[in-house]
Write a protein that holds these residues in place. Sequence first.
Motif, mmCIF file in Angstrom:
data_model
loop_
_atom_site.group_PDB
_atom_site.id
_atom_site.type_symbol
_atom_site.label_atom_id
_atom_site.label_comp_id
_atom_site.label_asym_id
_atom_site.label_seq_id
_atom_site.Cartn_x
_atom_site.Cartn_y
_atom_site.Cartn_z
ATOM 1 N N ALA A 89 4.189 -11.428 -5.320
ATOM 2 C CA ALA A 89 3.998 -11.979 -3.975
ATOM 3 C C ALA A 89 3.550 -13.420 -4.135
ATOM 4 C CB ALA A 89 2.959 -11.171 -3.213
ATOM 5 N N SER A 90 4.459 -14.361 -3.844
ATOM 6 C CA SER A 90 4.245 -15.788 -4.096
ATOM 7 C C SER A 90 4.023 -16.065 -5.578
ATOM 8 C CB SER A 90 3.073 -16.320 -3.257
ATOM 9 O OG SER A 90 3.398 -16.262 -1.879
ATOM 10 N N GLU A 91 4.565 -15.221 -6.412
ATOM 11 C CA GLU A 91 4.648 -15.445 -7.852
ATOM 12 C C GLU A 91 5.771 -14.571 -8.397
ATOM 13 O OE1 GLU A 91 1.553 -13.772 -10.473
ATOM 14 O OE2 GLU A 91 0.612 -13.041 -8.639
ATOM 15 N N VAL A 92 6.113 -14.792 -9.666
ATOM 16 C CA VAL A 92 7.324 -14.163 -10.196
ATOM 17 C C VAL A 92 7.053 -12.826 -10.877
ATOM 18 C CG1 VAL A 92 9.195 -14.445 -11.876
ATOM 19 C CG2 VAL A 92 8.575 -16.332 -10.392
ATOM 20 N N THR A 93 5.898 -12.625 -11.460
ATOM 21 C CA THR A 93 5.682 -11.411 -12.252
ATOM 22 C C THR A 93 4.810 -10.402 -11.506
ATOM 23 O OG1 THR A 93 3.741 -12.324 -13.386
ATOM 24 C CG2 THR A 93 5.904 -12.773 -14.346
ATOM 25 N N GLY A 94 4.640 -9.221 -12.140
ATOM 26 C CA GLY A 94 3.759 -8.196 -11.584
ATOM 27 C C GLY A 94 4.320 -7.425 -10.410
ATOM 28 N N SER A 95 5.637 -7.231 -10.362
ATOM 29 C CA SER A 95 6.259 -6.569 -9.212
ATOM 30 C C SER A 95 5.646 -5.194 -8.954
ATOM 31 C CB SER A 95 7.764 -6.413 -9.444
ATOM 32 O OG SER A 95 8.394 -7.671 -9.450
ATOM 33 N N CYS A 96 5.161 -4.990 -7.732
ATOM 34 C CA CYS A 96 4.593 -3.693 -7.357
ATOM 35 C C CYS A 96 4.372 -3.672 -5.854
ATOM 36 C CB CYS A 96 3.266 -3.455 -8.076
ATOM 37 S SG CYS A 96 2.557 -1.821 -7.752
ATOM 38 N N TYR A 97 5.067 -2.762 -5.172
ATOM 39 C CA TYR A 97 4.973 -2.639 -3.727
ATOM 40 C C TYR A 97 4.616 -1.198 -3.380
ATOM 41 C CZ TYR A 97 8.131 -6.470 -4.864
ATOM 42 O OH TYR A 97 8.711 -7.569 -5.453
ATOM 43 N N LEU A 98 3.595 -1.042 -2.526
ATOM 44 C CA LEU A 98 3.146 0.292 -2.122
ATOM 45 C C LEU A 98 3.553 0.521 -0.673
ATOM 46 C CD1 LEU A 98 -0.259 1.957 -2.874
ATOM 47 C CD2 LEU A 98 0.814 2.202 -0.653
ATOM 48 N N ILE A 99 4.296 1.590 -0.429
ATOM 49 C CA ILE A 99 4.706 1.982 0.923
ATOM 50 C C ILE A 99 3.914 3.224 1.295
ATOM 51 C CG2 ILE A 99 6.596 2.752 2.400
ATOM 52 C CD1 ILE A 99 7.194 0.669 -0.742
ATOM 53 N N ASP A 100 3.279 3.156 2.456
ATOM 54 C CA ASP A 100 2.410 4.240 2.923
ATOM 55 C C ASP A 100 2.859 4.652 4.323
ATOM 56 O OD1 ASP A 100 0.341 5.902 3.716
ATOM 57 O OD2 ASP A 100 -1.219 4.666 2.811
ATOM 58 N N THR A 101 3.318 5.880 4.467
ATOM 59 C CA THR A 101 3.784 6.366 5.769
ATOM 60 C C THR A 101 2.715 7.151 6.514
ATOM 61 O OG1 THR A 101 4.599 8.539 5.049
ATOM 62 C CG2 THR A 101 6.071 6.642 4.740
ATOM 63 N N GLY A 102 1.570 7.369 5.884
ATOM 64 C CA GLY A 102 0.573 8.261 6.454
ATOM 65 C C GLY A 102 0.729 9.668 5.925
ATOM 66 N N GLU A 103 1.957 9.992 5.519
ATOM 67 C CA GLU A 103 2.262 11.299 4.936
ATOM 68 C C GLU A 103 2.541 11.165 3.447
ATOM 69 O OE1 GLU A 103 5.486 14.930 5.635
ATOM 70 O OE2 GLU A 103 5.806 12.963 6.541
ATOM 71 N N VAL A 104 3.152 10.046 3.064
ATOM 72 C CA VAL A 104 3.581 9.818 1.683
ATOM 73 C C VAL A 104 3.192 8.409 1.264
ATOM 74 C CG1 VAL A 104 5.532 9.824 0.084
ATOM 75 C CG2 VAL A 104 5.566 11.319 2.081
ATOM 76 N N ARG A 105 2.763 8.278 0.027
ATOM 77 C CA ARG A 105 2.497 6.967 -0.570
ATOM 78 C C ARG A 105 3.343 6.851 -1.834
ATOM 79 N NH1 ARG A 105 -2.521 4.458 0.445
ATOM 80 N NH2 ARG A 105 -3.020 4.214 -1.760
ATOM 81 N N PHE A 106 4.159 5.801 -1.919
ATOM 82 C CA PHE A 106 4.965 5.631 -3.126
ATOM 83 C C PHE A 106 5.065 4.157 -3.500
ATOM 84 C CE2 PHE A 106 8.022 5.376 0.345
ATOM 85 C CZ PHE A 106 8.928 4.397 -0.052
#
Length: 557
Positions: free
Chosen positions: A105-122
């Motif tokens: 996020a505003s940089e090139v390395t360390g890619s990791c995105y967390l999606i949280d639906t309230g039921e599932v986190r991935f």
Amino acid sequence: MTRFTEKNGVYVGIILSSSSSPEFTTHSSLTPDVMIQAYAQDEARITPNVCCCHWKGTKWGWEHTKLSWHCQFVCYQVSCNSYTMFTWHTHLKGVLMEITFYGAASEVTGSCYLIDTGEVRFLVDCGMFQGGHEADLKNLKFPAFDPASIDFILITHAHIDHSGMLPRLAALGYSNPVYTTKATLDLLLVMLRDSAHIQAKEAEWATQHPERSHHALTQPLYTLHNVESALTLIVAVEYEAKIQAHESIRCRFLDAGHILGSAMIEVWVGGKKIIFSGDLGQPDRPILRSPAWVEAADVVLIESTYGNRLHKNLDDTLDEFVSVIVDTLKYKHGNVIMPAFTVGRTQEILYLLMDLTRQKRLSHLKVYVDSPMALAATEITMRHFALFNQETQALLAWVDEKHQEMPEIHFAQTVEESMALNDIRSGAIIISASGMCDAGRIKHHLRYNLNRPECSIVITGFQAAGTLGRRLVDGAKLAKIFGQEIPVRASIHTIGGLSAHADQAGLLNWLRHFKTAPQQTFVVHGESATANQFGELIKEQLGWHVNVPLEKQTFSL
């Protein structure tokens, strides 16, 4: 009842209550111009004591459950002269899908995105930060979430800045599936083990030489045992096959054309389709097929590594590549040193050297590939012949028939074989990892060749801020390697046209295949100035709504 409105980013209002710990229930349409209505739960307790209640901040911090839309404020009392002031914290009872950007996020390395639906986190990707001391500190603090709370992980490709923290999550309690392509799984079997080995060596050296090391890590982030635990969690999938990662979530991996096995990932969740571009390859480049097209999505995450520039066309790139090699080996009688990631870039360089030999533009080459896992990675690449483009398949057929005309290619496996390369004073092309010059055997070859004006350092990939490779590209006159200042006398050549990343035109062309504009677009995996510039370009040329997230920033989807 009291109605609350927003003033300067703070929701304020007046209520009447005599309770020392009043509780309120709210109902909201959850629109941007929301008006919050508050009701006392026990109206019989209301007396004319005036209280001022306010909610700080413009964003709601939610806890997710599976219940209906309903919010409850928890109030904390603070005495304030003749009235009482309350700060309210909200707890969502409902399904509000959010994405949090834990890296790239505003940089090139360390890619990791967390999606949280309230039921599932991935998670989508779980990568390591790269780029010196600051990156080390970020890696030490990772993760900022509970690994045991994650239901599954999707990995776009095998590069360590997208996959390298999987063993750390496993060590901290993650034990659910990790989905990725078959080729990526094969590469991770080698790359994650190599990552643990390099970390152990770097940590050992940093411990022994604290005054000479810039590394913050005196202990590895994870061990080989942690790697083996993580590898048992990986589930291999086919390109184009729809995977039911959860009862409420489907996903599909499409060819991203970046490195072997690389994928963009479509995810259907919460009534929306999200597309994660991963790292997109430049179309019509060596070995791999061009990236697949996508025509529709509600939410798009697009990488922007080269979102502010154009690559040279391939013909001009190869002319420059040949010129550097011939000038260095034939006329200056030095060595050509090429930092290259063991997976992807090394195989592409070998392909080009063979193809240029076939075209008789180069001849009598002595090539040394110095990386403990390069041979294994190359063998894995050859096992996935079906993923190659037609030109590469034709070249390999020629190699089988004309192998005597091939360049001499030697893989240095042992430490002794690697050290012997430092005695070669001329006539060698040495390809070694890491690709950003911050770890591995390349540092030794730079140490022995950087101070020699007859040698050339050929940079063929992106160099992240803070890395030794970036400092060389930016014109550093001295390079600190193993605590020693090495004068930079060798010529430095940046051949961006060989990048495995799409350039600005390639990224925009990929986006233009969408038939309708997505509801939200997030520009990721680019340095801040680059990502913002590319985001503005998307707005201007496509008219899309664009966000450039910061690290740990959360957005509602």
